[in-house]
Design a protein around this motif. Structure first.
Motif, mmCIF file in Angstrom:
data_model
loop_
_atom_site.group_PDB
_atom_site.id
_atom_site.type_symbol
_atom_site.label_atom_id
_atom_site.label_comp_id
_atom_site.label_asym_id
_atom_site.label_seq_id
_atom_site.Cartn_x
_atom_site.Cartn_y
_atom_site.Cartn_z
ATOM 1 N N HIS A 129 6.645 -5.611 5.640
ATOM 2 C CA HIS A 129 7.158 -4.353 4.617
ATOM 3 C C HIS A 129 7.791 -3.790 5.739
ATOM 4 O O HIS A 129 7.329 -2.341 5.726
ATOM 5 C CB HIS A 129 6.220 -3.661 3.445
ATOM 6 N N ILE A 130 8.946 -3.917 6.122
ATOM 7 C CA ILE A 130 9.062 -2.912 7.595
ATOM 8 C C ILE A 130 10.405 -1.471 6.275
ATOM 9 O O ILE A 130 10.408 -0.453 7.475
ATOM 10 C CB ILE A 130 10.462 -3.493 8.073
ATOM 11 N N ASP A 189 9.833 -0.609 3.260
ATOM 12 C CA ASP A 189 8.742 0.638 2.509
ATOM 13 C C ASP A 189 7.994 0.961 3.421
ATOM 14 O O ASP A 189 7.788 2.577 3.279
ATOM 15 C CB ASP A 189 8.359 0.227 1.577
ATOM 16 N N SER A 190 7.701 0.809 4.263
ATOM 17 C CA SER A 190 6.630 1.380 5.287
ATOM 18 C C SER A 190 6.723 2.002 6.438
ATOM 19 O O SER A 190 6.387 2.875 7.237
ATOM 20 C CB SER A 190 5.839 0.261 6.284
ATOM 21 N N LEU A 191 8.794 2.153 6.416
ATOM 22 C CA LEU A 191 9.560 2.893 7.440
ATOM 23 C C LEU A 191 9.652 2.596 8.478
ATOM 24 O O LEU A 191 9.850 3.022 9.853
ATOM 25 C CB LEU A 191 9.036 4.803 6.913
ATOM 26 N N THR A 192 8.993 1.084 8.284
ATOM 27 C CA THR A 192 9.027 1.127 10.651
ATOM 28 C C THR A 192 10.315 0.286 10.829
ATOM 29 O O THR A 192 10.234 0.446 12.246
ATOM 30 C CB THR A 192 7.702 0.082 10.043
ATOM 31 N N LYS A 198 11.713 4.220 12.089
ATOM 32 C CA LYS A 198 10.616 4.405 13.373
ATOM 33 C C LYS A 198 11.308 3.758 14.683
ATOM 34 O O LYS A 198 11.564 4.279 15.266
ATOM 35 C CB LYS A 198 9.524 4.154 12.699
ATOM 36 N N GLN A 203 8.523 -6.314 -4.600
ATOM 37 C CA GLN A 203 7.989 -5.140 -3.443
ATOM 38 C C GLN A 203 7.219 -6.642 -2.856
ATOM 39 O O GLN A 203 6.728 -6.319 -1.332
ATOM 40 C CB GLN A 203 7.413 -4.502 -4.847
ATOM 41 N N SER A 204 7.151 -7.241 -3.354
ATOM 42 C CA SER A 204 5.979 -8.218 -2.084
ATOM 43 C C SER A 204 6.768 -9.490 -1.533
ATOM 44 O O SER A 204 5.607 -9.987 -0.490
ATOM 45 C CB SER A 204 5.787 -8.679 -3.468
ATOM 46 N N GLN A 236 4.662 -0.447 17.826
ATOM 47 C CA GLN A 236 5.619 -0.352 16.478
ATOM 48 C C GLN A 236 6.336 -1.039 15.543
ATOM 49 O O GLN A 236 6.386 -1.940 14.813
ATOM 50 C CB GLN A 236 7.056 0.926 15.886
ATOM 51 N N ASN A 269 -3.106 -3.618 13.028
ATOM 52 C CA ASN A 269 -2.748 -4.042 11.655
ATOM 53 C C ASN A 269 -4.163 -3.109 11.332
ATOM 54 O O ASN A 269 -5.437 -3.300 11.038
ATOM 55 C CB ASN A 269 -3.790 -5.124 10.893
ATOM 56 N N GLN A 270 -4.105 -1.887 9.865
ATOM 57 C CA GLN A 270 -5.273 -0.647 10.085
ATOM 58 C C GLN A 270 -6.015 -1.240 9.643
ATOM 59 O O GLN A 270 -7.720 -1.441 9.159
ATOM 60 C CB GLN A 270 -4.150 0.497 9.658
#
Length: 212
Positions: free
Chosen positions: A11-12, A14-17, A20, A43-44, A71, A177-178
């Motif tokens: 999910h790069i 919506d996570s803004l990965t 970045k 979204q999934s 990243q 992974n948090q």
């Protein structure tokens, strides 16, 4: 111009990965070209992007690749693997890096260890205890002398070990992974300190600190 390929998955968007990563490339003075892109429709659905990263400075490019990896942008290696001799048994060559999920055994003189297998092991290494109950019993025998535990990028094993440790044990969970860090704390290991980073980079820096 030296060029490397890196890949992002998940999910790069919506996570803004992705944003970045692109910003990091430009900030470091390099260039990029989007070679492939596949954006999830819902979204999934995960997305995938393949980037060509270029720089006139080969050293800058290699340093940038390390930062991009932290990243979530993984380098795609095109060159063939090289073989390097080991200086001694149980010691990996300088600069060795593994991007696989294969287990690695490091032996330290006089330090007891337990290698616990799982149902998903294709073929266990020597000394691996394939019976989960037996492996847990062996860990319980050794936990009395444990003052510090470090969990490295292994969700299920981290939770399992955390469940048998006393709350007095200083516990650190290291994972990119948090959610892994959160799960360990939620399962009862409240003393756990989470470090969200790439395990390869963490081990490298830890080794530099312990063996300057």
């Amino acid at each position: 111009m030296p060029t490397e390929m890196v890949e992002l998955r998940g999910h790069i968007i919506d996570s803004l990965t992705l944003a970045k990563v692109l910003d990091l490339i430009i900030t470091r003075g390099a260039e990029y070209t989007v070679a492939e892109i596949d954006i999830g429709k819902t979204q999934s659905d995960p997305s995938r992007v393949l980037l060509e990263v270029s720089s006139d400075d080969p050293e800058l490019l290699q340093s940038l690749l390390i930062d991009l990896h932290s990243q979530g942008a993984n380098r795609l290696l095109a060159q063939e693997a090289t073989l390097e001799p080991c200086a001694q048994d149980g010691v990996l060559p300088e600069g060795f890096y593994s991007s696989t999920n294969l287990p690695t055994k490091v032996l330290v003189s006089g330090v007891p260890y337990v290698l616990g297998g799982s149902l998903r092991d294709d073929g266990p290494l020597p000394d691996v205890i394939t019976d989960v109950v037996q492996a847990t019993d062996r860990m319980r025998e050794l936990r009395a002398n444990v003052d510090l535990a470090i969990m490295l990028a292994t969700t299920l094993h981290a939770i399992a070990v955390g469940n048998i440790l006393s709350s007095r044990v200083d516990t650190f969970c290291v994972d990119i992974n948090q959610a892994v860090v959160t799960k360990l704390s939620d399962r009862g290991s409240h003393q756990t300190v989470g470090i969200v980073t790439d395990v390869g980079l963490f081990i490298s820096e830890l080794a530099d600190i312990l063996s300057p």
